[in-house]
Design a protein around this motif. Structure first.
Motif, PDB file in Angstrom:
ATOM      1  N   HIS A 142     -99.175   7.401  -7.166  1.00 15.68           N
ATOM      2  CA  HIS A 142     -97.902   7.519  -6.449  1.00 15.68           C
ATOM      3  C   HIS A 142     -97.078   8.680  -6.988  1.00 15.68           C
ATOM      4  CE1 HIS A 142     -98.046   3.507  -4.503  1.00 15.68           C
ATOM      5  NE2 HIS A 142     -98.695   3.141  -5.596  1.00 15.68           N
ATOM      6  N   VAL A 143     -96.296   9.300  -6.105  1.00 14.71           N
ATOM      7  CA  VAL A 143     -95.253  10.198  -6.574  1.00 14.71           C
ATOM      8  C   VAL A 143     -94.123   9.283  -7.032  1.00 14.71           C
ATOM      9  CG1 VAL A 143     -93.536  11.927  -5.926  1.00 14.71           C
ATOM     10  CG2 VAL A 143     -95.873  12.107  -5.057  1.00 14.71           C
ATOM     11  N   VAL A 144     -93.841   9.302  -8.324  1.00 17.76           N
ATOM     12  CA  VAL A 144     -92.852   8.383  -8.875  1.00 17.76           C
ATOM     13  C   VAL A 144     -91.520   9.054  -9.173  1.00 17.76           C
ATOM     14  CG1 VAL A 144     -94.644   6.875  -9.814  1.00 17.76           C
ATOM     15  CG2 VAL A 144     -93.612   8.608 -11.276  1.00 17.76           C
ATOM     16  N   ALA A 145     -91.499  10.400  -9.179  1.00 18.41           N
ATOM     17  CA  ALA A 145     -90.262  11.121  -9.506  1.00 18.41           C
ATOM     18  C   ALA A 145     -90.244  12.477  -8.811  1.00 18.41           C
ATOM     19  CB  ALA A 145     -90.146  11.312 -11.009  1.00 18.41           C
ATOM     20  N   THR A 157     -96.081  16.819  -8.838  1.00 21.70           N
ATOM     21  CA  THR A 157     -96.856  17.623  -7.900  1.00 21.70           C
ATOM     22  C   THR A 157     -98.193  17.016  -7.514  1.00 21.70           C
ATOM     23  OG1 THR A 157     -97.798  18.900  -9.723  1.00 21.70           O
ATOM     24  CG2 THR A 157     -95.796  19.765  -8.695  1.00 21.70           C
ATOM     25  N   ARG A 158     -98.674  16.026  -8.248  1.00 20.44           N
ATOM     26  CA  ARG A 158     -99.984  15.456  -7.933  1.00 20.44           C
ATOM     27  C   ARG A 158     -99.880  13.953  -7.730  1.00 20.44           C
ATOM     28  NH1 ARG A 158    -104.905  18.137 -10.873  1.00 20.44           N
ATOM     29  NH2 ARG A 158    -105.761  16.547  -9.544  1.00 20.44           N
ATOM     30  N   ALA A 159    -100.547  13.481  -6.690  1.00 19.86           N
ATOM     31  CA  ALA A 159    -100.651  12.048  -6.392  1.00 19.86           C
ATOM     32  C   ALA A 159    -101.691  11.894  -5.288  1.00 19.86           C
ATOM     33  CB  ALA A 159     -99.312  11.480  -5.955  1.00 19.86           C
ATOM     34  N   SER A 160    -102.075  10.677  -5.002  1.00 19.59           N
ATOM     35  CA  SER A 160    -102.989  10.423  -3.897  1.00 19.59           C
ATOM     36  C   SER A 160    -102.253  10.601  -2.578  1.00 19.59           C
ATOM     37  CB  SER A 160    -103.547   9.001  -3.979  1.00 19.59           C
ATOM     38  OG  SER A 160    -104.318   8.843  -5.139  1.00 19.59           O
ATOM     39  N   ALA A 161    -102.907  11.193  -1.641  1.00 18.40           N
ATOM     40  CA  ALA A 161    -102.270  11.487  -0.354  1.00 18.40           C
ATOM     41  C   ALA A 161    -102.043  10.244   0.488  1.00 18.40           C
ATOM     42  CB  ALA A 161    -103.123  12.483   0.424  1.00 18.40           C
ATOM     43  N   ASP A 162    -102.818   9.202   0.281  1.00 22.02           N
ATOM     44  CA  ASP A 162    -102.754   8.040   1.164  1.00 22.02           C
ATOM     45  C   ASP A 162    -101.921   6.883   0.623  1.00 22.02           C
ATOM     46  OD1 ASP A 162    -104.589   7.588  -0.839  1.00 22.02           O
ATOM     47  OD2 ASP A 162    -105.949   6.426   0.421  1.00 22.02           O
ATOM     48  N   VAL A 163    -101.099   7.124  -0.392  1.00 22.60           N
ATOM     49  CA  VAL A 163    -100.226   6.070  -0.920  1.00 22.60           C
ATOM     50  C   VAL A 163     -98.773   6.527  -0.820  1.00 22.60           C
ATOM     51  CG1 VAL A 163    -101.975   5.135  -2.477  1.00 22.60           C
ATOM     52  CG2 VAL A 163    -100.414   6.871  -3.306  1.00 22.60           C
ATOM     53  N   PRO A 164     -97.856   5.597  -0.620  1.00 21.63           N
ATOM     54  CA  PRO A 164     -96.447   5.990  -0.456  1.00 21.63           C
ATOM     55  C   PRO A 164     -95.809   6.422  -1.779  1.00 21.63           C
ATOM     56  CG  PRO A 164     -96.645   3.611  -0.450  1.00 21.63           C
ATOM     57  CD  PRO A 164     -98.054   4.159  -0.473  1.00 21.63           C
ATOM     58  N   SER A 165     -94.873   7.343  -1.673  1.00 20.07           N
ATOM     59  CA  SER A 165     -94.089   7.715  -2.849  1.00 20.07           C
ATOM     60  C   SER A 165     -93.136   6.570  -3.160  1.00 20.07           C
ATOM     61  CB  SER A 165     -93.300   8.991  -2.580  1.00 20.07           C
ATOM     62  OG  SER A 165     -92.269   8.739  -1.641  1.00 20.07           O
ATOM     63  N   PHE A 166     -92.649   6.518  -4.385  1.00 18.98           N
ATOM     64  CA  PHE A 166     -91.689   5.487  -4.745  1.00 18.98           C
ATOM     65  C   PHE A 166     -90.396   5.651  -3.951  1.00 18.98           C
ATOM     66  CE2 PHE A 166     -93.048   3.714  -9.138  1.00 18.98           C
ATOM     67  CZ  PHE A 166     -94.286   3.399  -8.631  1.00 18.98           C
ATOM     68  N   SER A 216     -90.105   6.749  -0.883  1.00 20.68           N
ATOM     69  CA  SER A 216     -90.299   6.222   0.477  1.00 20.68           C
ATOM     70  C   SER A 216     -90.326   4.700   0.476  1.00 20.68           C
ATOM     71  CB  SER A 216     -91.561   6.804   1.120  1.00 20.68           C
ATOM     72  OG  SER A 216     -92.730   6.323   0.490  1.00 20.68           O
ATOM     73  N   VAL A 217     -90.859   4.095  -0.577  1.00 19.13           N
ATOM     74  CA  VAL A 217     -90.822   2.631  -0.690  1.00 19.13           C
ATOM     75  C   VAL A 217     -89.372   2.164  -0.774  1.00 19.13           C
ATOM     76  CG1 VAL A 217     -91.406   0.667  -2.183  1.00 19.13           C
ATOM     77  CG2 VAL A 217     -93.111   2.453  -1.733  1.00 19.13           C
ATOM     78  N   ALA A 218     -88.573   2.851  -1.577  1.00 23.44           N
ATOM     79  CA  ALA A 218     -87.166   2.472  -1.772  1.00 23.44           C
ATOM     80  C   ALA A 218     -86.365   2.587  -0.478  1.00 23.44           C
ATOM     81  CB  ALA A 218     -86.530   3.340  -2.854  1.00 23.44           C
ATOM     82  N   ARG A 219     -86.712   3.533   0.376  1.00 27.92           N
ATOM     83  CA  ARG A 219     -85.956   3.758   1.617  1.00 27.92           C
ATOM     84  C   ARG A 219     -86.375   2.855   2.773  1.00 27.92           C
ATOM     85  NH1 ARG A 219     -86.711   9.325   0.027  1.00 27.92           N
ATOM     86  NH2 ARG A 219     -88.472   9.391   1.469  1.00 27.92           N
ATOM     87  N   ARG A 220     -87.378   2.035   2.577  1.00 29.96           N
ATOM     88  CA  ARG A 220     -87.805   1.141   3.665  1.00 29.96           C
ATOM     89  C   ARG A 220     -86.662   0.186   3.997  1.00 29.96           C
ATOM     90  NH1 ARG A 220     -94.016  -0.263   1.808  1.00 29.96           N
ATOM     91  NH2 ARG A 220     -94.793   1.808   2.287  1.00 29.96           N
ATOM     92  N   PRO A 221     -86.434  -0.056   5.284  1.00 23.92           N
ATOM     93  CA  PRO A 221     -85.310  -0.920   5.667  1.00 23.92           C
ATOM     94  C   PRO A 221     -85.424  -2.345   5.139  1.00 23.92           C
ATOM     95  CG  PRO A 221     -86.503  -0.106   7.612  1.00 23.92           C
ATOM     96  CD  PRO A 221     -87.157   0.484   6.415  1.00 23.92           C
ATOM     97  N   ILE A 269     -87.447   1.765  -8.802  1.00 21.62           N
ATOM     98  CA  ILE A 269     -87.681   2.140  -7.401  1.00 21.62           C
ATOM     99  C   ILE A 269     -86.409   1.955  -6.591  1.00 21.62           C
ATOM    100  CG2 ILE A 269     -88.987   1.575  -5.317  1.00 21.62           C
ATOM    101  CD1 ILE A 269     -91.393   1.003  -7.191  1.00 21.62           C
ATOM    102  N   ALA A 270     -85.678   0.868  -6.824  1.00 19.75           N
ATOM    103  CA  ALA A 270     -84.419   0.633  -6.114  1.00 19.75           C
ATOM    104  C   ALA A 270     -83.404   1.738  -6.413  1.00 19.75           C
ATOM    105  CB  ALA A 270     -83.841  -0.725  -6.492  1.00 19.75           C
ATOM    106  N   SER A 271     -83.457   2.299  -7.609  1.00 20.50           N
ATOM    107  CA  SER A 271     -82.514   3.362  -7.964  1.00 20.50           C
ATOM    108  C   SER A 271     -82.760   4.653  -7.202  1.00 20.50           C
ATOM    109  CB  SER A 271     -82.573   3.647  -9.481  1.00 20.50           C
ATOM    110  OG  SER A 271     -83.724   4.411  -9.817  1.00 20.50           O
ATOM    111  N   LEU A 272     -83.905   4.749  -6.542  1.00 22.60           N
ATOM    112  CA  LEU A 272     -84.257   5.952  -5.781  1.00 22.60           C
ATOM    113  C   LEU A 272     -83.718   5.930  -4.352  1.00 22.60           C
ATOM    114  CD1 LEU A 272     -87.964   6.297  -6.972  1.00 22.60           C
ATOM    115  CD2 LEU A 272     -85.948   7.477  -7.848  1.00 22.60           C
ATOM    116  N   ARG A 273     -83.053   4.852  -3.962  1.00 26.08           N
ATOM    117  CA  ARG A 273     -82.520   4.736  -2.603  1.00 26.08           C
ATOM    118  C   ARG A 273     -81.471   5.763  -2.329  1.00 26.08           C
ATOM    119  NH1 ARG A 273     -81.987  -0.979  -0.070  1.00 26.08           N
ATOM    120  NH2 ARG A 273     -83.300  -0.052   1.468  1.00 26.08           N
TER     121      ARG A 273
END
Length: 105
Positions: free
Chosen positions: A43-46, A50-59, A61-66, A101-105
């Motif tokens: 995951h992109v955690v911060a 620059t490197r992460a798997s392309a098919d997993v959500p960034s932290f 994007s997880v935080a911004r989910r409704p 993750i919540a702090s990334l909202r």
């Protein structure tokens, strides 16, 4: 049956430990450290990573989910699931990562 009982016990443990009062006690800085050590390979955690798997959500994007919920995320992290490695997180560590993750909202 045993797996369902385990899930119920985990749910009860998380519900009793990751409520509103423990959400305030969760350590987002510690969660960021754990995420950079354990999660950043996929995951992109911060910002700036620059490197992460392309098919997993960034932290972020997880935080911004409704439907994002720190409590549900902490429970998810405690329950083994096939798409992620089974890290032996404590309830406190799962809460810290969820707080980060919540702090990334």
């Amino acid at each position: 049956m045993h797996r369902h009982l385990r899930r119920i016990c985990l749910l009860l443990a998380v519900a009793s430990s990751v409520g509103t009062s423990s959400a305030l006690a969760a350590d987002a800085d510690h969660g960021a450290d754990l995420a950079s050590r354990w999660c950043a390979s996929c995951h992109v955690v911060a910002n700036g990573q620059t490197r992460a798997s392309a098919d997993v959500p960034s932290f972020a994007s997880v935080a911004r989910r409704p439907d994002f919920s720190s409590e549900r995320l902490a429970f998810f992290l405690l329950d083994p699931h096939p798409k992620m490695p089974n890290f032996p997180l404590s309830r406190s560590e799962a809460g810290d990562i969820a707080a980060y993750i919540a702090s990334l909202r």
